[in-house]
Design a protein around this motif. Sequence first.
Motif, PDB file in Angstrom:
ATOM      1  N   ALA A  70       0.805  -1.219   0.000  1.00 15.07           N
ATOM      2  CA  ALA A  70       0.000   0.000   0.000  1.00 15.07           C
ATOM      3  C   ALA A  70       0.842   1.276   0.000  1.00 15.07           C
ATOM      4  CB  ALA A  70      -0.917  -0.009   1.226  1.00 15.07           C
ATOM      5  N   ALA A  71       2.057   1.202   0.514  1.00 13.21           N
ATOM      6  CA  ALA A  71       2.882   2.415   0.627  1.00 13.21           C
ATOM      7  C   ALA A  71       3.982   2.455  -0.424  1.00 13.21           C
ATOM      8  CB  ALA A  71       3.497   2.501   2.019  1.00 13.21           C
ATOM      9  N   CYS A  72       3.876   1.605  -1.423  1.00 15.36           N
ATOM     10  CA  CYS A  72       4.897   1.504  -2.466  1.00 15.36           C
ATOM     11  C   CYS A  72       5.067   2.853  -3.173  1.00 15.36           C
ATOM     12  CB  CYS A  72       4.472   0.421  -3.447  1.00 15.36           C
ATOM     13  SG  CYS A  72       5.675   0.073  -4.705  1.00 15.36           S
ATOM     14  N   GLY A  73       6.284   3.336  -3.229  1.00  9.70           N
ATOM     15  CA  GLY A  73       6.564   4.587  -3.928  1.00  9.70           C
ATOM     16  C   GLY A  73       6.355   5.844  -3.104  1.00  9.70           C
ATOM     17  N   LEU A  74       5.868   5.709  -1.890  1.00 12.43           N
ATOM     18  CA  LEU A  74       5.643   6.902  -1.061  1.00 12.43           C
ATOM     19  C   LEU A  74       6.951   7.399  -0.438  1.00 12.43           C
ATOM     20  CD1 LEU A  74       2.306   6.139   0.862  1.00 12.43           C
ATOM     21  CD2 LEU A  74       2.663   7.158  -1.400  1.00 12.43           C
TER      22      LEU A  74
ATOM     23  N   GLU B  41       3.974  10.665   4.668  1.00 15.18           N
ATOM     24  CA  GLU B  41       3.088  10.946   3.530  1.00 15.18           C
ATOM     25  C   GLU B  41       1.733  10.278   3.738  1.00 15.18           C
ATOM     26  OE1 GLU B  41       4.698  10.208  -0.357  1.00 15.18           O
ATOM     27  OE2 GLU B  41       2.843  10.794  -1.353  1.00 15.18           O
ATOM     28  N   ALA B  42       1.757   9.069   4.299  1.00 15.36           N
ATOM     29  CA  ALA B  42       0.497   8.351   4.540  1.00 15.36           C
ATOM     30  C   ALA B  42       0.626   7.472   5.771  1.00 15.36           C
ATOM     31  CB  ALA B  42       0.138   7.491   3.330  1.00 15.36           C
ATOM     32  N   VAL B  43      -0.517   7.092   6.305  1.00 15.73           N
ATOM     33  CA  VAL B  43      -0.595   6.134   7.403  1.00 15.73           C
ATOM     34  C   VAL B  43      -1.208   4.859   6.835  1.00 15.73           C
ATOM     35  CG1 VAL B  43      -1.689   5.640   9.627  1.00 15.73           C
ATOM     36  CG2 VAL B  43      -0.870   7.960   9.121  1.00 15.73           C
ATOM     37  N   VAL B  44      -0.593   3.725   7.122  1.00 10.93           N
ATOM     38  CA  VAL B  44      -1.094   2.444   6.629  1.00 10.93           C
ATOM     39  C   VAL B  44      -1.614   1.627   7.809  1.00 10.93           C
ATOM     40  CG1 VAL B  44      -0.499   0.296   5.455  1.00 10.93           C
ATOM     41  CG2 VAL B  44       0.549   2.447   4.721  1.00 10.93           C
ATOM     42  N   LEU B  45      -2.882   1.280   7.762  1.00  7.24           N
ATOM     43  CA  LEU B  45      -3.493   0.488   8.839  1.00  7.24           C
ATOM     44  C   LEU B  45      -3.439  -0.989   8.490  1.00  7.24           C
ATOM     45  CD1 LEU B  45      -6.799   2.553   9.336  1.00  7.24           C
ATOM     46  CD2 LEU B  45      -4.655   2.798  10.613  1.00  7.24           C
ATOM     47  N   SER B  46      -3.102  -1.817   9.477  1.00 11.56           N
ATOM     48  CA  SER B  46      -3.195  -3.259   9.267  1.00 11.56           C
ATOM     49  C   SER B  46      -3.607  -3.919  10.570  1.00 11.56           C
ATOM     50  CB  SER B  46      -1.853  -3.816   8.789  1.00 11.56           C
ATOM     51  OG  SER B  46      -0.932  -3.786   9.855  1.00 11.56           O
TER      52      SER B  46
ATOM     53  N   ILE C 201      -4.960   8.154   5.193  1.00 13.54           N
ATOM     54  CA  ILE C 201      -4.957   6.976   6.059  1.00 13.54           C
ATOM     55  C   ILE C 201      -5.539   5.832   5.245  1.00 13.54           C
ATOM     56  CG2 ILE C 201      -5.792   5.986   8.224  1.00 13.54           C
ATOM     57  CD1 ILE C 201      -6.030   8.844   9.322  1.00 13.54           C
ATOM     58  N   ILE C 202      -4.666   4.890   4.883  1.00 13.52           N
ATOM     59  CA  ILE C 202      -5.063   3.836   3.950  1.00 13.52           C
ATOM     60  C   ILE C 202      -4.893   2.467   4.601  1.00 13.52           C
ATOM     61  CG2 ILE C 202      -4.513   5.210   1.915  1.00 13.52           C
ATOM     62  CD1 ILE C 202      -1.799   3.980   1.764  1.00 13.52           C
ATOM     63  N   GLU C 203      -5.394   1.439   3.939  1.00 11.33           N
ATOM     64  CA  GLU C 203      -5.255   0.088   4.500  1.00 11.33           C
ATOM     65  C   GLU C 203      -4.131  -0.665   3.805  1.00 11.33           C
ATOM     66  OE1 GLU C 203      -8.949  -2.052   4.836  1.00 11.33           O
ATOM     67  OE2 GLU C 203      -9.951  -0.300   5.703  1.00 11.33           O
ATOM     68  N   GLY C 204      -3.484  -1.526   4.557  1.00 14.71           N
ATOM     69  CA  GLY C 204      -2.432  -2.369   3.997  1.00 14.71           C
ATOM     70  C   GLY C 204      -2.980  -3.226   2.874  1.00 14.71           C
ATOM     71  N   ALA C 205      -2.099  -3.617   1.938  1.00 21.51           N
ATOM     72  CA  ALA C 205      -2.552  -4.350   0.755  1.00 21.51           C
ATOM     73  C   ALA C 205      -2.078  -5.799   0.740  1.00 21.51           C
ATOM     74  CB  ALA C 205      -2.052  -3.636  -0.499  1.00 21.51           C
ATOM     75  N   LEU C 206      -1.127  -6.143   1.587  1.00 23.23           N
ATOM     76  CA  LEU C 206      -0.484  -7.451   1.449  1.00 23.23           C
ATOM     77  C   LEU C 206      -0.921  -8.485   2.485  1.00 23.23           C
ATOM     78  CD1 LEU C 206       3.185  -6.285   0.710  1.00 23.23           C
ATOM     79  CD2 LEU C 206       1.398  -6.898  -0.940  1.00 23.23           C
ATOM     80  N   GLY C 207      -1.656  -8.066   3.496  1.00 20.53           N
ATOM     81  CA  GLY C 207      -2.110  -9.023   4.518  1.00 20.53           C
ATOM     82  C   GLY C 207      -0.950  -9.773   5.151  1.00 20.53           C
TER      83      GLY C 207
END
Lengths: 322, 322
Positions: A133-137, A258-263, A294-300
């Motif tokens: 989810a944070a790729c490239g940030l 840049e962003a917050v990733v929730l998992s 504020i985004i969600e993780g993508a890889l579990g």
Amino acid sequence: MPSHPFSVVALDVGGTKIAGGLVTYPEKGARPDVSRPVSVPTDAARGGAAVLDDMVEVARTLIAQATCPVIGIGADTAGVVDPETGSIAYANQIMPGWTGRAVARRLASEFDLSAANMGDVHAHALGEARWGAACGLHSCLMVGIGTGLGGAFVLDGKVLRGFRGAAGHIGHTLHHLACDLPCACGGASHAETVTSGTALCARYQGKSFGDELDPSCMGAEIARRAETGDERAAEAIEFAGDALGQAIGSWCNILDPEAVVLSGSVVNAGPRWRYALEQGFQRQALTPLSDTRIIEGALGASAPLIGAAENLLDSIDASAKE
Amino acid sequence: MPSHPFSVVALDVGGTKIAGGLVTYPEKGARPDVSRPVSVPTDAARGGAAVLDDMVEVARTLIAQATCPVIGIGADTAGVVDPETGSIAYANQIMPGWTGRAVARRLASEFDLSAANMGDVHAHALGEARWGAACGLHSCLMVGIGTGLGGAFVLDGKVLRGFRGAAGHIGHTLHHLACDLPCACGGASHAETVTSGTALCARYQGKSFGDELDPSCMGAEIARRAETGDERAAEAIEFAGDALGQAIGSWCNILDPEAVVLSGSVVNAGPRWRYALEQGFQRQALTPLSDTRIIEGALGASAPLIGAAENLLDSIDASAKE
């Protein structure tokens, strides 16, 4: 960097299970693939030596299953991991004899392969930052909310490990809604005691943080009840979401990611929780930070395995440069 | 890097004064020297354009006084500074028209010299990290405690600026002892409202954070009264020291710096304050962080000037590599 395709044996060791898999890099620039997932109970009470022996056996199994060259072993583990050596710098008493265990050295010598080890939350964040989810940030703060609350800050694709490997313990930061509540770490008034899944359940069940809880009614079930008119469930969900949102605002005021990733499992606590979280965040974040995504993780569950593999590749790169 | 000796014109712009000086690098590897100190009132209410004009005039005066080549202008200013451009990304209404001001560009074009700008607290930390108390350390958290509470994290000699330039706002992090106290930033329950010099005075004077205070009795005077039997002074000193120590523990749990560097007027609040701070820190820092050293800054008012000069040198280095 070795020639493609190649695999890294990845091991993700928590208090309850040792998960493993082969992280395969099919070609340059392509997202790695996780295959041959395996999981065995950690059975932490047996002690650190037995857990490390099991890690070796899981690695052996995975090496035997690989269909392209295995270039090394990337592990991530519970506890504070020494950033220089990959040994366990500090662990609490949940896993006796884990402190001091030379995880990376043992894995390397057992298989005569490169090996690296890092903290489990750090690995999770690295995976999301490199391929999720944070790729490239520019930077991200990973917030993992399950039974507990952990995190990691990633800047320019590198995890902030800290001088002692202990960076990212966002669960153990002061929170005004936790005033004087004792925390599992020995401190008090910490964010984990009002924001974690455990805190959410305790509040719904009318108990204190640290009390024995009824396992039949945890996060997702409380969220479901909140949506079907259970006012106490709704209150607990909103309290926990708001408390986490305020804490995220507070952390962003320090880190400006840049962003917050929730998992973690609590991310599934539904729209009511998420709305409260956003409101809480806006209440505490400084004005220039109010647009922080504020985004969600993508890889579990693949995130820590991929992160551990990336860390192994980094360590090989670093050795090559020396 | 230009050939030695050379000077950098350094400008440090806060809400009350524009300080300046020549930072001279006598030879490679030697600590720079600050000379020709100058200070003029900011008079912020006149607005950002007038303040920037005054920065230009201070720079002009310093350039005229230089006895070795001036290679550029390093500024640091109040407000959130865009890490890419050195322009003001955000400032509150204390200095109207400061937001958006292209500080670095104006200084560069006015003198046809290289120029750079960064946040004032960031510059202070960079100065201490490169040539002061944190010189040679893996990482440090600079904690500036004066009227307000600011900070900056430095890793491998680089300040964490943040994606928007807003990193390091440790004063605006949640604190359980500040429960629901309104903060100047618009948030609430923030560390600044219980740990800053203003908070200390308000408590001693029996007032709330944000109230008008009697300026005849501030930090050092309260510390003096605490040592001469004024119990109310002692209580206020101990409360503020403990509150700051607990907050430092909390921040260290996120950042795990090698050391914490204290600066600002409240550092002179005496041994009672310092003892309470250490006790507060130990109460909240995780076990592996308990050996984190808490030291005092070494450069005083020179720190931001040296930091701003170092930032200018970094920007010249970065341009040369492009």
